[in-house]
Each structure stands twice: as C-alpha cells, then as structure tokens.
Design a protein around this motif. Structure first.
Motif, PDB file in Angstrom:
ATOM      1  N   PHE A 192      41.539  38.726  40.340  1.00  0.00           N
ATOM      2  CA  PHE A 192      40.693  38.443  41.713  1.00  0.00           C
ATOM      3  C   PHE A 192      39.458  37.980  41.742  1.00  0.00           C
ATOM      4  CE2 PHE A 192      43.090  42.678  43.522  1.00  0.00           C
ATOM      5  CZ  PHE A 192      43.984  41.589  43.676  1.00  0.00           C
ATOM      6  N   ALA A 193      38.764  38.074  40.666  1.00  0.00           N
ATOM      7  CA  ALA A 193      37.306  37.474  40.463  1.00  0.00           C
ATOM      8  C   ALA A 193      37.078  35.983  40.918  1.00  0.00           C
ATOM      9  CB  ALA A 193      36.721  37.759  39.050  1.00  0.00           C
TER      10      ALA A 193
ATOM     11  N   ALA B 268      36.903  36.101  44.788  1.00  0.00           N
ATOM     12  CA  ALA B 268      36.393  37.583  45.153  1.00  0.00           C
ATOM     13  C   ALA B 268      36.046  37.823  46.571  1.00  0.00           C
ATOM     14  CB  ALA B 268      35.231  37.787  44.189  1.00  0.00           C
TER      15      ALA B 268
ATOM     16  N   ASN C 157      40.909  38.684  48.644  1.00  0.00           N
ATOM     17  CA  ASN C 157      42.049  38.839  48.015  1.00  0.00           C
ATOM     18  C   ASN C 157      42.381  40.270  48.351  1.00  0.00           C
ATOM     19  OD1 ASN C 157      40.349  41.246  46.418  1.00  0.00           O
ATOM     20  ND2 ASN C 157      39.375  39.500  45.622  1.00  0.00           N
TER      21      ASN C 157
ATOM     22  N   ARG D 216      32.069  41.064  48.094  1.00  0.00           N
ATOM     23  CA  ARG D 216      32.928  40.581  46.814  1.00  0.00           C
ATOM     24  C   ARG D 216      33.656  41.697  46.219  1.00  0.00           C
ATOM     25  NH1 ARG D 216      28.182  38.388  44.001  1.00  0.00           N
ATOM     26  NH2 ARG D 216      27.378  36.706  45.173  1.00  0.00           N
TER      27      ARG D 216
ATOM     28  N   ALA E 270      36.809  42.750  43.196  1.00  0.00           N
ATOM     29  CA  ALA E 270      37.610  42.761  42.165  1.00  0.00           C
ATOM     30  C   ALA E 270      38.020  43.666  41.188  1.00  0.00           C
ATOM     31  CB  ALA E 270      36.885  41.541  41.362  1.00  0.00           C
TER      32      ALA E 270
ATOM     33  N   PHE F 133      34.760  38.434  34.537  1.00  0.00           N
ATOM     34  CA  PHE F 133      34.247  38.229  35.935  1.00  0.00           C
ATOM     35  C   PHE F 133      32.977  37.285  35.942  1.00  0.00           C
ATOM     36  CE2 PHE F 133      35.863  42.565  38.200  1.00  0.00           C
ATOM     37  CZ  PHE F 133      37.241  42.123  37.400  1.00  0.00           C
TER      38      PHE F 133
END
Length: 232
Positions: A46-47, A50, A53, A67, A69, A107
């Motif tokens: 996900f990062a 970000a 998602n 963001r 993640a 990340f």
C-alpha cells in the motif's frame, strides 16, 4: 550490513530465538521473522500508492486522511497472525519495535513519511496498559521513530473507555462502541500538524476514526495512518 556483536552471537548460542511465524530457529542477523517467512509475508504494498488503497478508502469521508498503509494482510488464526498475537498477549513487546522498524524502512522508500510532524500511537486505557505492561502500538511507533527520526508523542490523546473484542461486530456496532472513546489532553498542541497515527491492526477503521476525531476538533490539519496488519 550491520556487524553482529560477539555477545549477540553468544546469546544466540545459549538462547536461540525462533521465528514468530514458523517457529524455526532464527539465523544470526534475523529478528522476529526468518528469511523464508519474511519473503512470503503477505505484503500489501500500500505504501507505493498510499493515498488510494483498500485501507485509505476505509477512512474517506470520516477523517482527513492523507496516506494510509499496512505492512501485511492480517487474518485471524493464520500463521502470520502469530506475530501480533505474541506481541499483544505473550509479553513479547520487542516484536512491535522490530516490526515497526521493518515497516518504516519499506514505507520510507515511497516517501510515506514526507511532511509528517509527529507520531501518535493509538493509546490504551490506563488499566489496560497496566495489565499488559506496555502499549503494543507505542512499541511499533518507537520502531518507526528509529528509522524516521520523528518524535513519538504519547500524552496528546488518551483513551477513556475500554471496549471488548470487536471481532464479531458489524461495522455499525464497531462505530457505535467506539464513540467518545478518546479525548485530547491539551498537553500538546496539534493545531496545524500532520500526525501519523500508528496501530497494530486495522479492521473497520472505527478505532482510528474515534482516536482522530477529537484531534481534528482541536485543530489537527492532516492525518496519515500506519499499521502492521490490515484485514481485507
């Protein structure tokens, strides 16, 4: 590669550590996970995206999320769930620091921490923290801080109610049970800040939202969210 100290080698011989997932003996230089389990960890990635998602979308329209993640997909009862279970219920708080560091290193490659001012781990009630002896989210946050250099702030928000396990609750029930569960202490000004909120597992997002809402009311500008696991 970091050098492994003589005493670390001796300790590994006397009391070898096992992988939290498969239980196999860890090699020198490995922490929490063996190389094989680390390779097969169900990473979300996900990062890399970000702002949009599965996890970020759980917060849209609820909190001003910038963001979001998680390191891996979490499923109760799975082999990977042992990481969180050992961290929370078997007193292995060091797992949180190691995993927080691992997540932060991955990340950071995508600029996930750019513009963030402080880290706030989701707090436990005082009673719950006394019972456990530590806050697992704070341990994860400390690992993140080691990589990013961002300050961890633990006295800006406090949890005032404890909610029993929400595993079998609906989304609406989760949200209702978390209403007014947190409050800002007034000890730290959050006005205009971009805060990173850290938790161990994100399911519906109800806990995070309940934690962030009073921060927003006190002037928080932006929030990003990070966890070790996320439920699909």
């Amino acid at each position: 590669m970091a050098r492994i100290s003589f005493w670390h080698r001796v300790l590994n011989l006397i009391a070898p550590q096992g992988c939290s997932v498969c239980g196999c003996r860890l090699a020198l230089g490995e922490e929490v996970l063996c190389a094989k389990c680390n390779l097969h960890l169900p990473r979300t990635l996900f990062a890399a995206h970000a702002t949009d998602n599965l996890m970020a979308r759980r917060f849209w329209g609820r909190i001003p999320v910038e963001r979001a993640a998680a390191l891996f997909y979490y499923e109760a009862g799975s082999e990977v769930s042992r990481i969180v279970h050992d961290m929370k219920y078997h007193g292995q708080c060091g797992i949180g620091t190691v995993m927080g560091r691992m997540a932060a290193e991955e990340f950071a490659m995508y600029g996930f921490f750019n513009g963030i001012d402080i880290i706030i781990p989701v707090p436990l009630t005082r009673k719950r923290q006394r019972q456990r002896g530590y806050n697992q989210s704070e341990e994860i946050a400390m690992g993140v801080a080691e990589v990013t250099g961002l300050p961890v702030v633990t006295d800006a928000v406090e949890r005032i109610t404890f909610v029993e396990s929400q595993t079998h609750k609906t989304l609406r029930q989760r949200m209702e049970s978390m209403e007014n569960a947190f409050r800002v202490t007034g000890k730290v000004s959050l006005a205009g800040l971009h805060v990173l909120v850290v938790d161990d597992i994100v399911t519906s997002g109800a806990t995070i939202c309940s934690c962030v809402e009073p921060m927003v009311a006190s002037g928080l500008k932006q929030v990003s969210v990070m966890s070790l696991g996320v439920v699909k």
